[in-house]
Motif scaffolding. Sequence first.
Motif, PDB file in Angstrom:
ATOM      1  N   ALA A   1      23.205  27.941  47.595  1.00 28.18           N
ATOM      2  CA  ALA A   1      24.525  27.316  47.526  1.00 28.18           C
ATOM      3  C   ALA A   1      25.349  27.841  46.358  1.00 28.18           C
ATOM      4  CB  ALA A   1      24.371  25.803  47.424  1.00 28.18           C
ATOM      5  N   SER A   2      24.706  28.156  45.243  1.00 31.39           N
ATOM      6  CA  SER A   2      25.440  28.594  44.055  1.00 31.39           C
ATOM      7  C   SER A   2      25.888  30.043  44.132  1.00 31.39           C
ATOM      8  CB  SER A   2      24.573  28.402  42.808  1.00 31.39           C
ATOM      9  OG  SER A   2      23.438  29.251  42.839  1.00 31.39           O
TER      10      SER A   2
ATOM     11  N   GLU B   1      13.703  22.289  46.337  1.00 34.95           N
ATOM     12  CA  GLU B   1      15.164  22.302  46.444  1.00 34.95           C
ATOM     13  C   GLU B   1      15.792  23.422  45.618  1.00 34.95           C
ATOM     14  OE1 GLU B   1      16.846  18.404  45.737  1.00 34.95           O
ATOM     15  OE2 GLU B   1      15.191  17.442  46.821  1.00 34.95           O
ATOM     16  N   ARG B   2      15.010  24.073  44.780  1.00 34.56           N
ATOM     17  CA  ARG B   2      15.520  25.235  44.036  1.00 34.56           C
ATOM     18  C   ARG B   2      16.004  26.326  44.994  1.00 34.56           C
ATOM     19  NH1 ARG B   2      11.348  27.880  41.124  1.00 34.56           N
ATOM     20  NH2 ARG B   2      13.029  29.169  40.263  1.00 34.56           N
TER      21      ARG B   2
ATOM     22  N   GLN C   1      19.507  25.295  46.058  1.00 37.21           N
ATOM     23  CA  GLN C   1      20.412  25.409  44.907  1.00 37.21           C
ATOM     24  C   GLN C   1      20.785  26.864  44.644  1.00 37.21           C
ATOM     25  OE1 GLN C   1      17.987  23.446  41.980  1.00 37.21           O
ATOM     26  NE2 GLN C   1      18.384  21.398  42.800  1.00 37.21           N
ATOM     27  N   ALA C   2      19.813  27.753  44.731  1.00 38.07           N
ATOM     28  CA  ALA C   2      20.082  29.175  44.514  1.00 38.07           C
ATOM     29  C   ALA C   2      21.019  29.717  45.582  1.00 38.07           C
ATOM     30  CB  ALA C   2      18.781  29.964  44.505  1.00 38.07           C
TER      31      ALA C   2
ATOM     32  N   THR D   1      25.102  20.965  52.409  1.00 36.04           N
ATOM     33  CA  THR D   1      23.668  20.778  52.196  1.00 36.04           C
ATOM     34  C   THR D   1      23.243  19.404  52.690  1.00 36.04           C
ATOM     35  OG1 THR D   1      23.646  22.248  50.267  1.00 36.04           O
ATOM     36  CG2 THR D   1      21.823  20.693  50.467  1.00 36.04           C
TER      37      THR D   1
END
Length: 277
Positions: free
Chosen positions: A237-238, A230-231, A234-235, A246
């Motif tokens: 989306a941020s 999921e990293r 996260q990368a 998501t």
Amino acid sequence: MSPVRPVEAIDAASITLNRSTGFYPVDGKRLEYLWLGPKPEDALTLVFLHEGLGCVALWQDFPERVARASGCGVLVYSRAGYGASDPADLPRSLNYMHDEGLAVLPALLDAAGVRNAVLVGHSDGGSIALIHAGGVIDPRIRGLVLMAPHVFVEPLSLESIANSRVLYTGTDLRQRLKHYHGDNVDCAFWGWNDAWLAPAFVDWNIEKYLPQISVPTLLIQGRGDQYGTERQLQAIASQLSGPVTTVLLERCGHSPFRDQPKLSQQALVDFIQTCHR
């Protein structure tokens, strides 16, 4: 720029699903394609970008079901070296996804006459979609649907890709893939596998493209994805500049459209309706 026909204005159940197949000449290669539903002048086009071992046929019936549920046109194609497309030149450049996103994909969209599109990318295809959306000024792109995309290399990815090499040489995996890729089977597998396992590929990273992307984006990943954590989501989306949705799916591995087809389809169709409302 041509206006986008809103999905909610289309009675998807009433349309006849047109179907055509053939080849587009792109960058000296003949690329296999499947077109479903309305033509680009009549509706939004969903452009399907396959994974590292995928092709038109390996999407199975998912594009057709999405076409019927959304009322959109659907363009599915096989990159060079996959499916019935012309072979690719090997060894692949370690920047092969950059080449696809920055050069091949825009030329393919031109050849197909695409006017307004949502890119639907799986795995490598998701990464190619991000490179295109962040690296090319292309007003045709109205949104992104990314299933199990990757923007950097993780140990889990390399472990699974190394294991796939063992399976390819020691089990019936090659024969099963040959059913879809025909004479391209070795080109498809080794072009992808050798690139990912090259020592220099550990530094591959496309995060620099993310801040330039302002279109709505849907991220879909299985909680049991064996090729990424999921990293990755996260990368993405941020760092994107536009709105992000998501969806994490239970009982789902690296291929949401195969492992959880109904939930993946619903998330995709809902997203398209929302981002054009």
